[in-house]
Scaffold this active site. Structure first.
Site, PDB file in Angstrom:
ATOM      1  N   GLY A  13      22.269  62.612  92.282  1.00  0.00           N
ATOM      2  CA  GLY A  13      22.368  62.358  90.851  1.00  0.00           C
ATOM      3  C   GLY A  13      22.769  63.645  90.156  1.00  0.00           C
ATOM      4  O   GLY A  13      23.099  64.639  90.803  1.00  0.00           O
ATOM      5  N   LYS A  19      15.600  64.520  91.432  1.00  0.00           N
ATOM      6  CA  LYS A  19      15.880  64.466  92.879  1.00  0.00           C
ATOM      7  C   LYS A  19      14.786  65.151  93.692  1.00  0.00           C
ATOM      8  O   LYS A  19      14.323  64.619  94.695  1.00  0.00           O
ATOM      9  CB  LYS A  19      17.200  65.189  93.201  1.00  0.00           C
ATOM     10  N   THR A  20      14.440  66.364  93.268  1.00  0.00           N
ATOM     11  CA  THR A  20      13.477  67.145  94.050  1.00  0.00           C
ATOM     12  C   THR A  20      12.099  66.508  93.991  1.00  0.00           C
ATOM     13  O   THR A  20      11.400  66.437  95.006  1.00  0.00           O
ATOM     14  CB  THR A  20      13.448  68.604  93.541  1.00  0.00           C
ATOM     15  N   GLU A  86      19.662  70.796  97.906  1.00  0.00           N
ATOM     16  CA  GLU A  86      20.924  71.358  97.408  1.00  0.00           C
ATOM     17  C   GLU A  86      22.069  71.129  98.387  1.00  0.00           C
ATOM     18  O   GLU A  86      22.844  72.044  98.680  1.00  0.00           O
ATOM     19  CB  GLU A  86      20.769  72.866  97.138  1.00  0.00           C
ATOM     20  N   CYS A 182      25.570  61.480  79.307  1.00  0.00           N
ATOM     21  CA  CYS A 182      26.170  60.212  79.720  1.00  0.00           C
ATOM     22  C   CYS A 182      27.686  60.375  79.817  1.00  0.00           C
ATOM     23  O   CYS A 182      28.250  61.419  79.462  1.00  0.00           O
ATOM     24  CB  CYS A 182      25.809  59.105  78.727  1.00  0.00           C
ATOM     25  N   HIS A 185      29.347  61.337  76.431  1.00  0.00           N
ATOM     26  CA  HIS A 185      29.089  62.647  75.835  1.00  0.00           C
ATOM     27  C   HIS A 185      29.338  63.824  76.781  1.00  0.00           C
ATOM     28  O   HIS A 185      29.071  64.975  76.419  1.00  0.00           O
ATOM     29  CB  HIS A 185      27.657  62.685  75.277  1.00  0.00           C
TER      30      HIS A 185
HETATM   31 ZN   LIG Z   1      25.196  60.155  75.604  1.00  0.00          ZN
END
Ligand SMILES: [Zn+2]
Length: 194
Positions: A13, A19-20, A86, A182, A185
């Site tokens: 992601g 994630k971690t 990573e 997103c 943006h």
């Molecule tokens: Zn956005």
């Protein structure tokens, strides 16, 4: 659920997607089940062989640093469970190494950024995701609108970084920060030097 044969699980992601935390949650379960967990991460800016991976929520796990994917098999010999942090910073040999470990019966977890700050698939991650038995793609929250975020926004001195700024920055260029954004943006201005 634990598996008795090899398995590759990629957790990916954008930045700030957890994630971690997700990986450390799964590793805790393996540890409770008495499995031997070895966590590796690329050495990058640290000279130390032994480091601690700390998630944004404060969860932590001891990790071994390696120079490249070719070193992984030697350092994880004692582990039933191999976790790689990573993944995007590793070389293109990582998917083959991960496949060999899983073929040998190990559970392999890999976290990594699926895209770089420009929104382009990052290093060995796309091939790893294709070869994986399981892919968990997490989202963060866009800091602009609050919608689910799938992109990593790089800012230098508070403004969106141009497409030709360096992919991997160690030690910082100007005042460099990152945000989750997103699709709408996420901003990547054309190369500044054009
Ligand atoms: Zn956005």
């Amino acid at each position: 659920m634990f598996y008795t044969s090899g398995w590759v699980h990629v957790i990916c992601g954008c930045m700030f997607c957890g994630k971690t935390d997700e990986m450390l949650r799964l590793l805790r379960r393996f540890s409770i089940a008495g499995r031997r967990v070895v966590l590796v991460k690329p050495r990058l800016d640290t000279r130390s062989d032994e480091v601690t991976v700390v998630s944004r929520s404060g969860a932590r796990h001891r990790a071994v640093t390696v120079e490249g994917a070719a070193e992984i098999e030697a350092v994880v010999a004692e582990g039933d469970i191999v976790a790689v942090e990573e993944g995007q910073f590793f070389d293109e040999a990582l998917p083959d190494v991960v496949e060999r470990l899983a073929d040998g019966g190990r559970q392999v977890l890999v976290t990594g950024l699926d895209r770089d700050f420009r929104g382009i698939p990052f290093g060995p991650m796309p091939r790893l995701m294709a070869l994986a038995d399981q892919v968990t793609k997490l989202t963060a929250i866009c800091v602009v609108c609050g919608e689910p975020a799938t992109r990593t926004q790089r800012l230098i001195d508070g403004v969106p970084a141009p497409a030709d700024s360096p992919l991997i920055v160690i030690g910082g260029i100007g005042d460099e920060t990152y945000e989750a954004r997103c699709r709408l943006h996420h901003e990547v201005p054309a190369a500044a030097s054009a």
